[in-house]
Design an enzyme around this catalytic site. Sequence first.
Site, PDB file in Angstrom:
ATOM      1  N   GLU A 260     -12.012   1.368   5.518  1.00  0.00           N
ATOM      2  CA  GLU A 260     -11.187   1.871   6.538  1.00  0.00           C
ATOM      3  C   GLU A 260     -10.792   2.994   6.463  1.00  0.00           C
ATOM      4  OE1 GLU A 260      -6.117   0.471   7.424  1.00  0.00           O
ATOM      5  OE2 GLU A 260      -6.643   2.319   5.496  1.00  0.00           O
TER       6      GLU A 260
ATOM      7  N   HIS B 274      -8.977   0.231  -0.346  1.00  0.00           N
ATOM      8  CA  HIS B 274      -9.875   0.913   0.882  1.00  0.00           C
ATOM      9  C   HIS B 274     -10.320   2.049   0.554  1.00  0.00           C
ATOM     10  CE1 HIS B 274      -6.026  -0.554   3.755  1.00  0.00           C
ATOM     11  NE2 HIS B 274      -7.031  -1.363   3.522  1.00  0.00           N
TER      12      HIS B 274
ATOM     13  N   GLU C 281       0.662  -1.496   0.130  1.00  0.00           N
ATOM     14  CA  GLU C 281       0.251  -0.201   0.266  1.00  0.00           C
ATOM     15  C   GLU C 281       1.187   1.484   0.184  1.00  0.00           C
ATOM     16  OE1 GLU C 281      -2.868  -0.044   3.098  1.00  0.00           O
ATOM     17  OE2 GLU C 281      -3.668   2.044   2.603  1.00  0.00           O
TER      18      GLU C 281
END
Length: 270
Positions: free
Chosen positions: A247, A212, A153
Site C-alpha cells: 500500500e 502494509h 489498522e
Amino acid sequence: MKSAITVSLVPEAMGGPFVFWNGLENAFQQAAAQGFDAVEIFPPEASALDDTQIMAFMEHHQLAVAAVGTGAGWVKHRLHLTHPEASVRSQAKNFISEVILKAAQFRAPAILGSMQGRVEPGVERAQALDWLGEALSEAGALAASNGTVFLYEPLNRYETNLFNRQLDAADFLQERGLSTVKVLADLFHMNIEEQDLAATLRALGGMLGHVHFADSNRRAMGFGHTQGAPIIEALRSVRYSGYLSAEILPLPDSLTAARQTMESFRSLLA
Ligand code: LER
Ligand code: MN
C-alpha cells in the site's frame, strides 16, 4: 509470507497510497505479470465489486484477493464509526458490513483504517472507544461467521487520535475480548509512531493479521530508509504467514513501484 499489491477504484482517493489506478482487469494483469500472489482492492463501496467478474480474474491469473479496504466510506461518503451523530455511525457500520460480506466471497478480510474516525471535539475519549469497540465486535462476528477475520489498522497521529501504536491497539482488542479482529501493521504508520518496528512486530505475535509493506516515505520497500531484514526476521520468528501488501505511492510510476516491491520481497525473503 505472500506478496500483494494494491489497486484503487476510487478517483476521489487520487494521490493516495495505491499502486494501480486503471481498473481491476489491468491490476490483475499487472500483478500477475510481476509475480504477485494477490491483489488488495480499495473499492468505492461493496456494490461496485462484481463477484463473478472478480472470481474470473482470480481464476484466470491464479491470484488471490489479499484484503478489501473500507476507506472510501470516509474519503467518498464521509462516514466513520466514532462520529458524534448516531445515524452517521450506523451508516458507517452498514457500509463496512457490506464490504465484509463481499470480501468474504473472495475469502478475503475487510480492513478498518480511515473509517475508524477519531475522537471528535465534544466527544469523550471513553465514549469514542466504546463506539469503536462495539463496531469492531460486530464486524469481527460478521467476518467470523463468514469464514474470515476483520482487520483493524492503527494509523499515524496525523490520521487518527484513537490508536497510533500497534501494541496499544492490540491491548484494546485483548481487553475487550475481540478475538476475531486482527491487527494490520502498516510499516509506514509504524515508522512514524514506533520506536522499534521489529520488536513491535515480535510483540504483536499471533495478533498480527496483515502487513502494509511500505518504506519510510510510503514508497516501495527499498526506496526509503526502513531496514527490511530485521522486519522479515521478526515476522518469521512469530511465524507470520500472511500478506506483505504494497500500500504505497505509485512513484515514480505504478510499474516501477510494483517492480521494486517485488524485487525487495524476493531479496528479503530469499
Ligand atoms: C489505510 O490502509 C491507511 O494506511 C491510511 O493511511 C489511509 O490511506
Ligand atoms: Mn495502510
